[in-house]
Enzyme design. Structure first.
Site, PDB file in Angstrom:
ATOM      1  N   HIS A 150      84.136  67.316  88.998  1.00  0.00           N
ATOM      2  CA  HIS A 150      85.401  67.813  89.554  1.00  0.00           C
ATOM      3  C   HIS A 150      86.156  68.675  88.551  1.00  0.00           C
ATOM      4  O   HIS A 150      85.748  68.783  87.392  1.00  0.00           O
ATOM      5  CB  HIS A 150      86.264  66.661  90.076  1.00  0.00           C
ATOM      6  CG  HIS A 150      86.743  65.702  89.031  1.00  0.00           C
ATOM      7  ND1 HIS A 150      85.928  64.810  88.395  1.00  0.00           N
ATOM      8  CD2 HIS A 150      87.982  65.492  88.518  1.00  0.00           C
ATOM      9  CE1 HIS A 150      86.640  64.091  87.543  1.00  0.00           C
ATOM     10  NE2 HIS A 150      87.897  64.473  87.590  1.00  0.00           N
ATOM     11  N   HIS A 165      86.607  66.859  82.451  1.00  0.00           N
ATOM     12  CA  HIS A 165      85.252  66.849  83.009  1.00  0.00           C
ATOM     13  C   HIS A 165      84.580  68.222  82.952  1.00  0.00           C
ATOM     14  O   HIS A 165      83.369  68.317  83.046  1.00  0.00           O
ATOM     15  CB  HIS A 165      85.266  66.327  84.452  1.00  0.00           C
ATOM     16  CG  HIS A 165      85.579  64.866  84.502  1.00  0.00           C
ATOM     17  ND1 HIS A 165      84.614  63.899  84.645  1.00  0.00           N
ATOM     18  CD2 HIS A 165      86.749  64.205  84.358  1.00  0.00           C
ATOM     19  CE1 HIS A 165      85.183  62.699  84.602  1.00  0.00           C
ATOM     20  NE2 HIS A 165      86.485  62.860  84.431  1.00  0.00           N
ATOM     21  N   ASP A 198      85.515  59.702  88.226  1.00  0.00           N
ATOM     22  CA  ASP A 198      86.855  59.617  88.840  1.00  0.00           C
ATOM     23  C   ASP A 198      86.899  59.594  90.377  1.00  0.00           C
ATOM     24  O   ASP A 198      86.476  60.538  91.039  1.00  0.00           O
ATOM     25  CB  ASP A 198      87.724  60.781  88.353  1.00  0.00           C
ATOM     26  CG  ASP A 198      87.836  60.813  86.840  1.00  0.00           C
ATOM     27  OD1 ASP A 198      87.138  60.024  86.177  1.00  0.00           O
ATOM     28  OD2 ASP A 198      88.618  61.623  86.341  1.00  0.00           O
ATOM     29  N   ASP A 228      84.028  54.874  87.531  1.00  0.00           N
ATOM     30  CA  ASP A 228      85.382  55.023  87.007  1.00  0.00           C
ATOM     31  C   ASP A 228      85.930  53.620  86.750  1.00  0.00           C
ATOM     32  O   ASP A 228      85.676  52.706  87.540  1.00  0.00           O
ATOM     33  CB  ASP A 228      86.213  55.721  88.106  1.00  0.00           C
ATOM     34  CG  ASP A 228      87.649  56.039  87.686  1.00  0.00           C
ATOM     35  OD1 ASP A 228      88.028  55.709  86.554  1.00  0.00           O
ATOM     36  OD2 ASP A 228      88.369  56.616  88.518  1.00  0.00           O
ATOM     37  N   SER A 252      98.414  57.527  91.407  1.00  0.00           N
ATOM     38  CA  SER A 252      97.264  57.802  90.560  1.00  0.00           C
ATOM     39  C   SER A 252      96.088  58.303  91.406  1.00  0.00           C
ATOM     40  O   SER A 252      96.005  58.047  92.597  1.00  0.00           O
ATOM     41  CB  SER A 252      96.865  56.524  89.837  1.00  0.00           C
ATOM     42  OG  SER A 252      95.618  56.708  89.201  1.00  0.00           O
ATOM     43  N   GLY A 253      95.191  59.001  90.769  1.00  0.00           N
ATOM     44  CA  GLY A 253      93.975  59.456  91.442  1.00  0.00           C
ATOM     45  C   GLY A 253      92.803  58.519  91.187  1.00  0.00           C
ATOM     46  O   GLY A 253      91.681  58.786  91.611  1.00  0.00           O
ATOM     47  N   HIS A 254      93.062  57.438  90.456  1.00  0.00           N
ATOM     48  CA  HIS A 254      91.983  56.510  90.096  1.00  0.00           C
ATOM     49  C   HIS A 254      92.108  55.214  90.884  1.00  0.00           C
ATOM     50  O   HIS A 254      93.202  54.713  91.101  1.00  0.00           O
ATOM     51  CB  HIS A 254      92.017  56.204  88.597  1.00  0.00           C
ATOM     52  CG  HIS A 254      91.797  57.413  87.752  1.00  0.00           C
ATOM     53  ND1 HIS A 254      90.550  57.792  87.318  1.00  0.00           N
ATOM     54  CD2 HIS A 254      92.659  58.346  87.290  1.00  0.00           C
ATOM     55  CE1 HIS A 254      90.659  58.904  86.608  1.00  0.00           C
ATOM     56  NE2 HIS A 254      91.928  59.260  86.577  1.00  0.00           N
ATOM     57  N   ASP A 284      90.624  73.849  67.330  1.00  0.00           N
ATOM     58  CA  ASP A 284      91.986  74.322  67.504  1.00  0.00           C
ATOM     59  C   ASP A 284      92.021  75.121  68.789  1.00  0.00           C
ATOM     60  O   ASP A 284      91.176  75.967  69.027  1.00  0.00           O
ATOM     61  CB  ASP A 284      92.404  75.199  66.321  1.00  0.00           C
ATOM     62  CG  ASP A 284      92.823  74.329  65.152  1.00  0.00           C
ATOM     63  OD1 ASP A 284      93.043  73.129  65.383  1.00  0.00           O
ATOM     64  OD2 ASP A 284      92.930  74.845  64.037  1.00  0.00           O
TER      65      ASP A 284
HETATM   66 ZN   LIG Z   1      89.778  63.408  87.128  1.00  0.00          ZN
END
Ligand SMILES: [Zn+2]
Length: 551
Positions: A70, A75, A160, A192, A364-366, A441
């Site tokens: 995704h 990721h 995820d 996840d 949350s997306g989890h 950096d």
């Molecule tokens: Zn994610």
């Protein structure tokens, strides 16, 4: 000989970010994800971490392909740094993920591209592997899990996800495909685990709309929202609430403008004609008719939000009638900068709502325990392996799996670099591949517009020098001569520069022979010594990028 497949995490266990997993069969390697890591509070400044790919560069095995799950930076953000270091191979991702990735590659001047795959595209053959993308819900559209078939057995790569039964964009999890994978047999579910400590179910994204609408109705001034720019469903909820109250929408900040454009281009976002206002045209509209979607929810220095709040943005001034909503959670490490933003807003008398005050504006997306347990049920794997979490999340996942009936021996908790070997009748730990921290950096990233401009000016006039140093962490000394790559400097000069910089770096470091506790200091010291030498001898100020590899 006994057939076997190995999994080697190069990043993601146990560090949440810089996700990268290798699946090996015979002499073939298939890679899932290529993420960036983010600096934590001990690493001041803007900087990034990368998975250590030394193994991939030295192995005799062949990389047959890569899939990206995704469009989150942790990721796919490593692609522009890592792809140039590796030979060519096909890279696959679902539409929005591929758009985000390719945009990034273009921005960095990397010519390789990610191939777009639709969810109904069926199986893709990659060497001896066959993979298919399965749609799941998360916090960026087109998030996928990957079902990986190998000659030894099948793997479900469940990075995820959460199970949102009522996703705002209507794009539902492909439950049928997940259970089909389960029916075909899953040797190991990689899952996840970031919210494995949270009991219950993660709420649906759709619940946010009502909170936006309630607040927007009450707001007499500008309605300002900051959120993750990749969460297109969130942006759409803001747009639809704005439409309902007849407010115009203005996008402020590089990352939100870029992602809005991509989402519009592929039909994931609809803005009515005349609904969008540019920053320059804001003055033509009454504050009470405006919604501003602003980048910088993590309090990043130089972000649009930070500049607005600190009265450093010509076109946008905060008034006591404005409402500012943080539709986000602080990423650990960013609390201090977010708190200082909240303070500055309070000084201007505007209303703020953030995650410490209300949980109505962010989900949350989890997945929490119910989501994670449901995934175990649907795929009913022989083994489970938590990924993408800190150690404590992995342990929480392990406890959950035990409750679901998995035996201790079938729950794989490993750290980066540890090979897990799956043979026909047994699973065991294999080699331990050394993985180090690789710091980079940041040369161009979100919310650092002024850096980007300064860097581009340097590049245009004086070129760039990348100095890669392997440093022994026990004594802070060079392990071997640095690898120095330069562009925009004549070949004649480059040779001499390379030789002399090596000398300069070596002598600077030799003055401080001790165990390294502060890598930032080492990088800065190398950068400074190079800059000084180059100016003294060439009268040039090229962009110097020190890359330090800890050994
Ligand atoms: Zn994610």
């Amino acid at each position: 000989m006994d057939q076997k497949v190995s999994i080697i995490p190069l990043g993601g266990t146990p560090d949440v970010t810089k996700n990268m997993y290798l699946y090996e069969y015979k002499n073939e390697i298939f890679i899932v994800d290529c993420g960036l890591g983010f600096a934590d509070e001990t690493m001041l400044g803007v900087e990034l971490l990368l998975p250590d790919i030394s193994y991939l560069k030295t192995t005799n095995k062949k990389i047959v392909g890569m899939a990206i799950t995704h469009g989150h930076e942790d990721h796919m953000g490593g692609l522009p740094y890592i792809l140039p270091e590796l030979p060519d191979f096909p890279i696959y991702a679902t539409p929005l993920t591929a758009e985000f990735a390719n945009e990034k590659l273009k921005e960095f001047g990397v010519s390789k591209r990610v191939q777009k795959v639709n969810f109904d595209g069926g199986e893709i053959k990659i060497g001896s592997f066959a993979i298919s993308f399965i749609r799941v819900t998360h916090s960026v559209p087109d998030t996928s899990n990957i079902f990986i078939k190998t000659p030894v057995g099948n793997f479900y790569h469940g990075s995820d996800f959460k199970f949102d039964f009522n996703p705002y964009d209507g794009k539902k999890t492909e439950f049928k495909k997940i259970s089909q994978a389960g029916n075909e047999g899953v040797l190991c579910l990689l899952s996840d685990c970031l919210r494995a400590e949270k009991i219950g179910k993660t709420p649906s994204e759709s619940k946010i709309s009502i909170a936006f609408e309630n607040e927007m109705e009450k707001c007499e001034g500008k309605f300002i929202i900051t959120t993750y720019s990749s969460n297109i469903a969130r942006l759409n909820q803001i747009i639809n609430a704005s439409r309902k109250f007849g407010r115009k929408v203005c996008f402020v900040g590089r990352s939100v403008i870029k992602n809005k454009q991509i989402a519009q281009d592929i039909g994931y976002m609809r803005l009515d004609k005349g609904m969008e206002v540019s920053v320059e045209d804001l003055k033509r509209h009454k504050d009470s008719n405006l919604v501003l979607i602003v980048a910088g929810s993590q309090g990043q220095e130089n972000s649009a939000l930070s500049r607005i709040v600190n009265d450093d943005f010509k076109e946008i001034k905060i008034t006591p009638k404005d409402t500012i909503i943080f539709s986000s959670d602080p990423i650990p490490g960013n609390e201090i900068s977010i708190n200082s933003l909240l303070d500055s807003i309070a000084k201007r008398g505007a209303k703020t709502i953030h995650s410490q005050v209300s949980s109505d504006f962010h989900v949350s997306g989890h997945g929490a325990t119910d989501d994670l347990a449901l995934m175990m049920d649907l795929t009913h794997p022989k083994k489970v392996m938590p990924i993408g979490g800190n150690y404590r999340h992995m342990v929480a996942y392990k406890n959950l799996a035990k409750k679901q009936g998995f035996l201790e021996k079938d729950i794989i908790v490993v750290e980066n670099g540890q090979e897990i070997v799956f043979a026909k009748d047994s699973t065991y730990l294999g080699r331990k591949i050394p993985v180090r921290n690789v710091y980079v950096d940041q040369i161009s990233g979100e919310e650092v517009d002024s850096f980007v401009i300064r860097d581009r000016q340097k590049l245009a006039t004086d070129g760039v020098i990348i100095v890669m140093c392997e440093i022994d962490s026990s004594n802070g000394q060079l392990v071997e001569s640095p690898n120095i790559v330069s562009r925009g400097i004549s070949a004649q000069e480059a040779k001499e520069v390379s030789r002399n910089l090596t000398k300069e770096i070596r002598s600077t470091l030799s003055r401080k022979k001790q165990k390294v506790t502060d890598w930032m200091y080492i990088r800065r010291a190398i950068g400074q010594v190079c800059e000084k030498y180059l100016f003294r001898n060439l009268r040039k100020r090229p962009l110097v990028l020190p890359v330090v590899i800890e050994v």
